[in-house]
Design an enzyme around this catalytic site. Structure first.
Site, PDB file in Angstrom:
ATOM      1  N   LYS A  17      92.124  20.359  -8.562  1.00 30.88           N
ATOM      2  CA  LYS A  17      93.320  20.341  -9.516  1.00 30.88           C
ATOM      3  C   LYS A  17      93.990  21.415  -8.873  1.00 30.88           C
ATOM      4  O   LYS A  17      95.119  21.745  -8.862  1.00 30.88           O
ATOM      5  CB  LYS A  17      93.363  20.188 -10.884  1.00 30.88           C
ATOM      6  N   ARG A  92      94.540  17.415 -21.928  1.00 31.47           N
ATOM      7  CA  ARG A  92      93.189  16.836 -21.496  1.00 31.47           C
ATOM      8  C   ARG A  92      92.589  16.045 -22.952  1.00 31.47           C
ATOM      9  O   ARG A  92      91.396  15.687 -22.730  1.00 31.47           O
ATOM     10  CB  ARG A  92      92.229  18.224 -21.697  1.00 31.47           C
ATOM     11  N   ARG A 131      80.695  27.170  -6.336  1.00 35.06           N
ATOM     12  CA  ARG A 131      81.921  27.839  -6.219  1.00 35.06           C
ATOM     13  C   ARG A 131      81.887  29.368  -6.813  1.00 35.06           C
ATOM     14  O   ARG A 131      80.836  29.524  -7.939  1.00 35.06           O
ATOM     15  CB  ARG A 131      82.758  27.142  -7.485  1.00 35.06           C
ATOM     16  N   ARG A 162      81.709  31.742 -12.211  1.00 30.91           N
ATOM     17  CA  ARG A 162      82.482  31.860 -13.409  1.00 30.91           C
ATOM     18  C   ARG A 162      81.263  31.387 -14.355  1.00 30.91           C
ATOM     19  O   ARG A 162      80.554  30.423 -14.125  1.00 30.91           O
ATOM     20  CB  ARG A 162      83.607  30.642 -13.551  1.00 30.91           C
ATOM     21  N   ARG A 173      80.725  20.239 -19.337  1.00 34.14           N
ATOM     22  CA  ARG A 173      82.381  19.972 -19.036  1.00 34.14           C
ATOM     23  C   ARG A 173      82.455  18.708 -18.814  1.00 34.14           C
ATOM     24  O   ARG A 173      83.334  18.097 -18.820  1.00 34.14           O
ATOM     25  CB  ARG A 173      82.575  21.177 -18.223  1.00 34.14           C
TER      26      ARG A 173
HETATM   27  P1  AMP Z   1      89.972  24.730 -16.148  1.00 34.10           P
HETATM   28  O1  AMP Z   1      90.095  26.056 -15.293  1.00 34.10           O
HETATM   29  O2  AMP Z   1      91.195  23.987 -16.028  1.00 34.10           O
HETATM   30  O3  AMP Z   1      88.578  23.924 -15.453  1.00 34.10           O
HETATM   31  O4  AMP Z   1      89.781  25.253 -17.503  1.00 34.10           O
HETATM   32  C1  AMP Z   1      88.512  26.006 -17.939  1.00 34.10           C
HETATM   33  C2  AMP Z   1      88.335  25.712 -19.627  1.00 34.10           C
HETATM   34  O5  AMP Z   1      89.387  26.058 -20.215  1.00 34.10           O
HETATM   35  C3  AMP Z   1      87.980  24.250 -20.040  1.00 34.10           C
HETATM   36  O6  AMP Z   1      86.637  23.886 -19.721  1.00 34.10           O
HETATM   37  C4  AMP Z   1      88.295  24.484 -21.244  1.00 34.10           C
HETATM   38  O7  AMP Z   1      87.308  25.010 -21.875  1.00 34.10           O
HETATM   39  C5  AMP Z   1      89.551  25.204 -21.285  1.00 34.10           C
HETATM   40  N1  AMP Z   1      90.864  24.524 -21.131  1.00 34.10           N
HETATM   41  C6  AMP Z   1      91.410  24.572 -20.229  1.00 34.10           C
HETATM   42  N2  AMP Z   1      92.675  23.721 -20.262  1.00 34.10           N
HETATM   43  C7  AMP Z   1      92.638  23.261 -21.558  1.00 34.10           C
HETATM   44  C8  AMP Z   1      92.927  21.999 -22.198  1.00 34.10           C
HETATM   45  N3  AMP Z   1      94.019  21.524 -21.957  1.00 34.10           N
HETATM   46  N4  AMP Z   1      92.465  21.739 -23.553  1.00 34.10           N
HETATM   47  C9  AMP Z   1      91.419  22.690 -24.050  1.00 34.10           C
HETATM   48  N5  AMP Z   1      90.914  23.260 -23.265  1.00 34.10           N
HETATM   49  C10 AMP Z   1      91.381  23.713 -22.114  1.00 34.10           C
END
Ligand code: AMP
Length: 219
Positions: A17, A92, A131, A162, A173
């Protein structure tokens, strides 16, 4: 290409993404809005938002909807988001999608497309666990197919994993994705704005698949 484009990029962790959202934002001349990046920036800055989000993120869980919707609502009200945006990792949950609809309705606009990037689970696990990210410039590496030159990035920053990419957290996740985010597939499919794109293979090819799909949507 510069035209109004309001799109959501959905997909499981490491579906690509972020990579695709950056490129689409450049292609359409609209901002790339990643809730994950916003949370990570708030954590790095020691901000209140970061303190509220950190525990959830490190446990592989979702940050509560009211917190997430609050930051997106503020961000979408900024001037650069008026002619469009590429939302990456938001919504999400179904309540987040409903909240987004309310925000856009109040602005008198609507989504042009929701792109779901699909990748089989074994490929995802391999992608996520390999990663590594530069703590300084944010450059993303992969230990198997794009390793950093040493323990440091080309910019001199430290390259680390990370915390939410640790194997146990990745499992959590993926489970969170299946239970809380996957229902959005039906939500957007019934609205007619969903396009599903194969996210395997070369990122350039995935990008072409997405732009072709977007060419069939919106204004
Ligand atoms: P990402 O980098 O998009 O994978 O986001 C990393 C983490 O941030 C996710 O695993 C969630 O813990 C939190 N997060 C990101 N976007 C959202 C969202 N729309 N709703 C809730 N938690 C989020």
């Amino acid at each position: 290409m510069r035209r109004e484009m309001r799109a959501v990029l959905m997909g499981p962790p490491s579906a690509g993404k972020g990579t695709q959202a950056v490129r689409l934002a450049a292609e359409f001349g609209v901002p790339h809005i990643s809730t994950g990046d916003m949370f990570r920036a708030a954590i790095a800055a020691g901000a209140e938002l970061g303190r509220r989000a950190q525990g959830f993120i490190e446990a592989g869980k979702l940050v509560p909807d009211d917190v997430t919707l609050g930051i997106v609502c503020e961000r979408l009200a900024e001037a650069d988001a008026m002619s469009g945006f590429i939302l990456d990792g938001f919504p999400r949950t179904v309540p987040q999608a409903e909240g987004l609809e309310d925000i856009l309705r109040a602005q008198g606009v609507r989504l042009d497309a929701v792109v779901l990037i699909e990748v089989p689970e074994d490929v995802l696990v391999r992608r996520v666990t390999g990663r590594r990210v530069c703590e300084k410039c944010g450059r993303v590496y992969h230990m198997e197919w794009n390793p950093p030159p040493g323990s440091a990035c080309e910019c001199g920053g430290l390259v680390t994993q990370r915390k939410d990419d640790f194997p146990e957290t990745v499992k959590e996740r993926l489970a969170t994705y299946r239970t809380q985010t996957e229902p959005l597939r039906d939500y957007y499919a019934s609205e007619g704005s969903l396009v599903v794109v194969d996210g395997t293979g070369d990122p350039d090819e995935v990008f072409r698949r997405i732009t072709r799909a977007l060419g069939r949507c919106g204004s």
